[in-house]
Every structure is written in structure tokens, then in C-alpha cells.
Scaffold this active site. Structure first.
Site, mmCIF file in Angstrom:
data_model
loop_
_atom_site.group_PDB
_atom_site.id
_atom_site.type_symbol
_atom_site.label_atom_id
_atom_site.label_comp_id
_atom_site.label_asym_id
_atom_site.label_seq_id
_atom_site.Cartn_x
_atom_site.Cartn_y
_atom_site.Cartn_z
ATOM 1 C CB ILE A 12 21.533 8.572 47.858
ATOM 2 C CG1 ILE A 12 21.990 9.042 49.045
ATOM 3 C CG2 ILE A 12 20.451 7.574 48.012
ATOM 4 C CD1 ILE A 12 20.654 9.489 50.059
ATOM 5 N N PRO A 13 22.806 6.273 45.383
ATOM 6 C CG PRO A 13 23.487 3.757 45.739
ATOM 7 C CD PRO A 13 23.420 5.055 46.290
ATOM 8 C CB CYS A 14 18.634 7.311 42.646
ATOM 9 S SG CYS A 14 19.331 8.599 42.243
ATOM 10 C CG HIS A 15 23.434 5.548 39.486
ATOM 11 N ND1 HIS A 15 23.972 6.298 40.658
ATOM 12 C CD2 HIS A 15 24.395 4.827 39.286
ATOM 13 C CE1 HIS A 15 25.073 5.603 41.038
ATOM 14 N NE2 HIS A 15 25.499 4.677 40.095
#
Length: 160
Positions: free
Chosen positions: A126-129
Site C-alpha cells: 500500500i504505497p504510502c511512500h
């Protein structure tokens, strides 16, 4: 059940429950005696083996999407934010305010988006970056801003 894999970010612990990924943890990991620790290590289940393979491909720059079952645990608001993160394309970024707007909230909700983003139990997948400050700067990241930069660089390098 969980496994640990090597990555450019250091060791990662991938946690699975009931056939879905519930966490990706950066080292140092929580002590196994912690009540919130993920249980016992074991032989990789099919889901854990797939996660290890897909993350390896991602770090090598050959995978842009993940096909893993995910089961993050969080509040309704957190899950709504995490669902929005899944819509940020590989190599792209969005600001906290943009995520708030996608959820029908004003820019004032960007702080709440940031808190939910920081609570994401399944980073990378889950690409929170990919969430950055409104002015384009890197802001906090649960794994540290240096790791956030590495992830963004991997994606940019793979695109060119």
C-alpha cells in the site's frame, strides 16, 4: 505466520493471517513477546512466497503492480485513505491535500490523511511512500525519510 526477506531497505518482515498480507515491517522488528507481534515464523505459505517474489521483482525494477491479497486492520477513515493510496500509480506521487480532496474533504483534512498514512501497516504494497508534501518535499515516513527516498528512486529509475 511471517517471513523475513532482504531488501535494499534492510530486512523486511512480511506477515500473513488467513491467506492475506496484514503487515510489512521495517527492521528493527517488534519483539516477539510484544502482544501485537505477528506470531510465529514458519515455512512460507503460498501467499508469503508470492509476497517475497513480488517484492523482489519490485526492488529489481521489474514489477509495477502487486497482485497480493491484503487485509490491513484500521479504522474506516484509515482504510479509506489506504484505498486512495492504492490508486496512486507507480512512479507518481500525490500530496496529502490531494488525497483529502479525493475523499471529498478540504485541504484541512490533510493532517488526518497524514496520520492515516503513517498508520499504514502494509507499506510498499500500500504505497504510502508516494504521498509527499504539497510543495513537493518528502515528509515523514514510518520507515524513515531515507527509505521513502529509496522507494521513490526505485520507481523513477525503473521508468527511465
Amino acid at each position: 505466520m511471517w517471513i523475513v526477506i532482504d531488501s535494499p531497505l534492510g530486512p523486511l518482515r512480511i506477515v500473513e493471517r488467513d491467506g492475506a498480507i496484514t503487515a510489512v515491517e521495517f527492521s528493527p522488528f517488534r519483539d516477539d513477546s510484544d502482544p501485537g507481534a505477528p506470531g510465529e515464523p514458519g515455512e512460507p505459505s503460498p501467499v508469503l512466497a508470492q509476497a517475497a517474489r513480488e517484492l523482489g521483482e519490485y526492488f529489481a525494477g521489474t514489477r509495477t503492480q502487486f497482485g497480493l491479497p491484503l487485509a490491513p486492520v484500521g479504522t474506516l477513515w484509515q482504510r479509506a485513505v489506504w484505498d486512495q493510496l492504492l490508486g496512486i500509480e507507480y512512479g507518481a506521487t500525490a500530496s496529502y491535500g490531494q488525497i483529502a480532496a479525493r475523499l471529498g474533504r478540504t485541504n484541512a483534512a490533510s493532517r488526518a490523511v497524514g496520520l492515516a498514512n503513517g498508520s499504514n501497516p502494509i507499506p510498499i504494497l500500500i504505497p504510502c511512500h508516494r504521498v509527499i508534501g504539497a510543495n513537493g518535499t518528502l515528509t515523514g515516513y514510518a520507515g524513515g525519510v531515507a527509505r521513502k527516498q529509496v522507494l521513490l528512486d526505485i520507481e523513477q529509475d525503473a521508468l527511465f
